[in-house]
Design a protein around this motif. Structure first.
Motif, PDB file in Angstrom:
ATOM      1  N   UNK A  81      27.501  69.172   7.302  1.00  0.00           N
ATOM      2  CA  UNK A  81      26.693  69.494   8.470  1.00  0.00           C
ATOM      3  C   UNK A  81      27.443  69.245   9.762  1.00  0.00           C
ATOM      4  N   UNK A  84      30.374  73.204   8.867  1.00  0.00           N
ATOM      5  CA  UNK A  84      29.531  74.300   9.341  1.00  0.00           C
ATOM      6  C   UNK A  84      29.824  74.712  10.782  1.00  0.00           C
ATOM      7  N   UNK A  85      29.897  73.752  11.729  1.00  0.00           N
ATOM      8  CA  UNK A  85      30.214  74.165  13.103  1.00  0.00           C
ATOM      9  C   UNK A  85      31.575  74.845  13.201  1.00  0.00           C
ATOM     10  N   UNK A 101      33.126  76.532  10.909  1.00  0.00           N
ATOM     11  CA  UNK A 101      32.984  77.861  10.332  1.00  0.00           C
ATOM     12  C   UNK A 101      32.281  78.790  11.307  1.00  0.00           C
ATOM     13  N   UNK A 102      31.201  78.269  11.918  1.00  0.00           N
ATOM     14  CA  UNK A 102      30.438  79.086  12.861  1.00  0.00           C
ATOM     15  C   UNK A 102      31.322  79.587  14.002  1.00  0.00           C
ATOM     16  N   UNK A 103      32.132  78.687  14.567  1.00  0.00           N
ATOM     17  CA  UNK A 103      32.952  79.103  15.702  1.00  0.00           C
ATOM     18  C   UNK A 103      34.086  80.028  15.280  1.00  0.00           C
ATOM     19  N   UNK A 111      21.090  73.862  10.794  1.00  0.00           N
ATOM     20  CA  UNK A 111      22.011  72.739  10.986  1.00  0.00           C
ATOM     21  C   UNK A 111      22.310  72.448  12.448  1.00  0.00           C
ATOM     22  N   UNK A 137      26.707  81.047   8.405  1.00  0.00           N
ATOM     23  CA  UNK A 137      26.429  81.222   9.832  1.00  0.00           C
ATOM     24  C   UNK A 137      24.925  81.188  10.078  1.00  0.00           C
ATOM     25  N   UNK A 154      23.649  77.735   9.589  1.00  0.00           N
ATOM     26  CA  UNK A 154      24.006  76.849  10.702  1.00  0.00           C
ATOM     27  C   UNK A 154      23.081  77.089  11.899  1.00  0.00           C
TER      28      UNK A 154
END
Lengths: 367, 271, 309
Positions: B4, B8-9, B11-13, C116, C109, C112
């Motif tokens: 978390x 995840x962050x 990957x998101x960016x 998250x 994505x 998230x």
């Protein structure tokens, strides 16, 4: 328009939705200037009556007259009765002045006159400063009053109010009841008010129409509805009541002799409030309001006297429920005013005066 | 809990990078002082951004795309509005059937929809060109227009119509004073959405087009047969414009919706 | 405005409209329904019906004086031409793989953004990811050409780092096409996934954690099954989009592995005589895609129900 004609008259009105019969051959006269309440549980057809008067739907059968004119086939937008909706239905994209002025505008009134009329009504509902606000900026109570003003603005023949206080909390509701009643008195308009709240109906109305399953059960003043209910349904729907099953043992010109709670009781014939007077051998129902019961020994010759052992007492706020076991083992459930003092496990005497009861023909349906 | 907080962050960016890098690169490419699209960029110029606006072909293709967008949007709103009313008053199985037929163009493979429209245009004697493309785009955007307006109609308090009628409004006044103002955010959103869909459509314009090319068709043929940094410059201008409009449409549809639902619940507060 | 309307009440047209509207439920229905029904018939139904009809014709458009004849030759011909049949299969395999890849890429994505990320940021993050939605297919293709060409951004970047063997052949093959299509399709996957995952009650996750489920188990046992409707919707949208894609495969894909829509376009753009063939292939594509998606939805539905106990 003649003064003798009733404000609104419904003649043999029926309405069905598919197989469901919402109104069943219903007739009603509503006199001018009266505050009349249609009272009943949800689904009894009371809102349907308003929608038929307003013209949002057409009746399957029968006629609607306003001021003596048949308007059954008149389109909704040309009818002279205005409605206050339960959710107010204020136009969200118009300010309060535009909302209140809408009806006048539709009549083609000149602008200056509309503004004057609007200010008059804002004064009447005691909210003079909100003309340029929008509905979503107002509180529930304020919206309610604006809805009332909007319906009054085009000077209607009658006002139809569909549970207008239903969305308010209890305190505000009490306050609005008084205010609504006061406004009705000042304007002298005919109000047709729909509610399922019997206390609200009691406190505001000149006349109450109790409805059940698309038919009228009783039309009367609030006092008469409470003290002389025409049916077990009315008795139990309006206020609380002990509905005691009884048998008719004797009948003469002035009295009935009833058998209830294991004893005989003579009651004046004028206490019979149902349309039919029960005869000897018939079953009957005795309606005893909680405030008619008193603890202690009554007058042996005329009062109904119950004695026994108090097994259980349930406190209900203004009332209490007592479970009384007589010497012969018979149990009586009675509801009476909470001001009378009783404690569990003791011997108890309760009596009831003949003046305060109502007799109905037939056994009461369990509700 | 590393998942978390870290993975995840990150990957998101990375995903955001994947979305935006190509668009950045194309914007940068418009500044290359050369006749070829290539890296690295050693000399910079703003000439392409100036010149490209005077390229006759690009000018006329943008103008054609814009006109088509306006016409097709007008059609899809004029037809879509009553269609939404129709669906709103239909119930049960009929409503489902109606909606499925309405949504059909949105679910067909685009190429199939385009070809069927081309054949049909030939059948009814409609020449390829601006009107054919505009009608084709109207077919394509109709489902979205209807669904947007329908959503708004379904959220409307029916008592508003009754109240207006009760106060003396005839059908025309109910429509113009009550219903249309209430629907206006959805109509405006649908208007922008339909404009964008039309402006960006390639396949239908490609098959229904005549001699004049819409902007996406022009872009397509230049991408196949030779292009320069100027094309990157004009693409950048178009993509910025459409993105701004798109975000604006989104905001209108979203923002007003929140406000109306608040009004609808009408939380009774005390004075 | 209203003043004008109230004034115009005296005109016949205005009154006529109102009277007509109020005459009876039937006229009211007709006034609302006439235009939409005509449109639906002409725009949504007739072109498809016409295409089906033409696909059975031997030739179309007809020459003046020519009598049309019907047969199944174009449908039969499809299975006899391995070139077309292979492109057809390639399209389905490609669309399936891309759909799956998009799901895998986008799911984290969506998770998230909807669960998250800090609550206060979620709306802004969603907006950020949705923003490129409004860039057209052609401009996106262009962008990836600039990225992946031999002298494009990526190769230039690698060369700058002194990687051996630069430039790599990145463009005009299945790699570039997949990258581009995933790029195009990811938002059609993201939005349904986002709304499905967002709807999952946070209490469920906390309850699962409270019962001792690890993060991985929470994802596989709770999030995945409960977001199944979103997965199905997203995959359906992406598949239908991908299988009918025409421009991007032409611009980014290799010349040797043409996809089926390009074949249809090719047939269609030849002489007019091959319209029936193009129609037949369009219908084959549509029916196959709808059956494929229908089977997928049915299968996923059964899985979804089976997973519950």
């Amino acid at each position: 328009m003649t003064n003798s004609a009733p404000a609104i008259e419904l003649k043999n009105l029926s309405k069905s939705f598919g197989a469901m019969q919402a109104l069943n051959n219903l007739s009603l006269r509503i006199e001018q200037g009266v505050f009349l309440t249609l009272l009943g549980p949800s689904g009894c057809g009371k809102s349907t009556i308003l929608r038929l008067i307003a013209g949002f739907m057409a009746p399957s059968n029968g006629k609607v007259l306003v001021g003596g004119h048949d308007i059954t086939r008149t389109p909704a937008h040309t009818r002279p009765v205005k409605m206050v909706f339960q959710d107010y239905a204020l136009f969200p994209h118009m300010n309060i002045a535009a909302n209140i002025g809408f009806g006048c505008e539709m009549l083609g009134m000149p602008r200056g006159q509309i503004v004057r009329r609007c200010n008059e009504l804002l004064d009447l509902i005691r909210l003079p400063d909100i003309a340029s606000r929008y509905p979503d900026e107002l509180s529930g109570g304020q919206r309610q009053r604006v809805a009332l003003a909007r319906a009054l603005a085009p000077d209607p023949e009658a006002l139809l109010l569909d549970e207008p206080l239903g969305a308010l909390d209890l305190r505000l509701r009490r306050q609005m009841q008084q205010e609504l009643r006061a406004i009705q008195r000042t304007t002298g308009k005919t109000f047709v008010f729909v509610t399922h709240d019997q206390e609200e109906a009691m406190s505001m109305s000149d006349t109450i129409v109790v409805m059940k399953d698309g038919s009228i059960e009783q039309i009367d003043s609030p006092e008469a509805i409470y003290q002389r209910p025409a049916s077990a349904f009315v008795a139990s729907f309006v206020g609380s009541a002990n509905l005691v099953p009884a048998k008719v043992r004797g009948r003469d010109a002035e009295t009935l002799t009833l058998y209830l709670y294991g004893q005989e009781w003579r009651v004046p014939l004028e206490r019979v409030t149902s349309p039919v007077t029960p005869d000897v051998g018939d079953s009957a129902t005795v309606v005893i309001r909680p405030d008619a019961f008193h603890i202690g020994i009554g007058r042996a010759d005329i009062d109904l006297q119950l004695s026994g052992h108090l097994e259980e007492r349930t406190y209900l706020g203004s009332r209490q429920n007592l479970k009384l076991r007589a010497a012969d083992g018979e149990v009586a459930q009675i509801e009476l005013s909470a001001t009378e003092v009783a404690s569990e496990g003791e011997a108890l005497d309760v009596h009831c005066n003949t003046e305060r009861v109502a007799i109905l023909a037939g056994a009461a349906d369990p509700i | 809990m590393h998942l978390q907080r870290l993975v995840l962050p990150t990957y998101f960016w990375l995903f955001v990078l994947y979305l935006f890098t190509p668009l950045m690169v194309i914007a940068v490419m418009g500044f290359r002082d050369s006749n070829f699209v290539a890296f690295p960029i050693n000399k910079w110029t703003t000439d392409w951004y100036h010149e490209i606006l005077f390229d006759r072909d690009i000018q006329s293709s943008l103008w054609l795309s814009l006109r088509i967008a306006v016409v097709s949007t007008a059609i899809s709103i004029v037809v879509g509005l009553p269609t939404a009313f129709l669906v709103a008053r239909t119930k049960g199985v009929l409503r489902g059937a109606l909606i499925s037929i309405l949504l059909l163009p949105a679910f067909l493979p685009v190429i199939v929809s385009a070809i069927s429209l081309r054949i049909f245009a030939g059948k009814i004697g409609l020449e390829t060109g601006m009107l054919a493309i505009a009608l084709g785009h109207a077919v394509a955007s109709m489902p979205f227009v209807v669904i947007m307006v329908l959503t708004r109609i379904d959220s409307m308090n029916r008592n508003l119509v009754d109240a207006a009628q009760n106060l003396g409004a005839d059908p025309i006044i109910v429509l113009t004073r009550i219903v249309l103002p209430y629907l206006s955010p959805a109509l405006f959103g649908a208007f922008l959405f339909s404009m964008l869909l039309s402006f960006e459509d390639f396949v239908r314009s490609f098959f229904l087009g005549g001699f004049d090319q819409t902007f996406p068709v022009l872009l397509y043929s230049r991408l196949r047969f030779g292009f320069d940094p100027g094309l990157a410059a004009v693409s950048t201008i178009v993509l910025i414009a459409t993105t701004c409009l798109g975000l604006f449409a989104e905001r209108i549809l979203r923002g007003r919706r929140a406000r109306s639902s608040q009004q609808k619940k009408g939380s009774p507060t005390n004075d | 405005m209203t003043r004008f309307l109230v004034y115009s009440r005296r005109f016949a047209l205005y009154r006529g409209f109102n009277t007509l509207y109020m005459t009876s439920p039937a006229t009211r229905f007709l006034m609302v329904a006439l235009l939409p029904l005509v449109w639906i018939l002409l725009a949504n139904v007739a072109p498809l019906a016409q295409m089906v009809e033409i696909s059975f014709r031997d030739t179309y458009p007809l020459q003046p004086g020519e009598e049309g004849s019907y047969s199944l030759q174009h449908y039969a011909g499809f299975f006899e031409k391995p070139l077309y049949f292979r492109a057809f299969l390639r399209s389905f395999v490609f669309a399936t793989l891309v759909t799956f890849a998009t799901l895998v890429v986008v799911f984290p994505v969506a998770f998230y953004i909807s669960k998250a990320a800090p609550k206060s940021q979620r709306a802004r993050l969603l907006l950020l990811v949705v923003a490129p939605f409004w860039v057209s297919e052609i401009i996106r293709s262009f962008a990836w050409i600039v990225m992946l060409a031999n002298r494009g951004a990526v190769n230039s970047f690698f060369g700058w780092f002194g990687m051996p063997g630069v430039p790599y052949e990145l463009l005009y093959n299945n790699f570039s096409l997949s990258i581009g299509v995933i790029y195009l399709a990811s938002l059609y996957m993201l939005l349904p996934l986002y709304s499905a995952i967002e709807r999952i009650d946070d209490n469920l996750l906390e309850a699962a954690a409270n019962l001792g489920a690890s993060t991985r188990r929470r994802i596989t046992r709770i999030i995945l099954p409960l977001s199944l409707p979103g997965i199905v919707a997203g995959c359906t949208l992406v598949f239908l989009l991908t299988v009918g894609l025409f421009a991007m495969p032409v611009l980014l894909g290799g010349p040797s592995n043409t996809l089926f829509p390009a074949i249809i376009a090719q047939i269609f753009h030849k002489a007019g005589a091959s319209w029936p063939q193009g129609s037949a292939y369009s219908i084959l594509l549509t029916i196959a895609a709808l059956i494929y998606v229908g089977l997928f939805i049915a299968l996923a539905g059964r899985r979804g129900r089976g997973a519950k106990p």
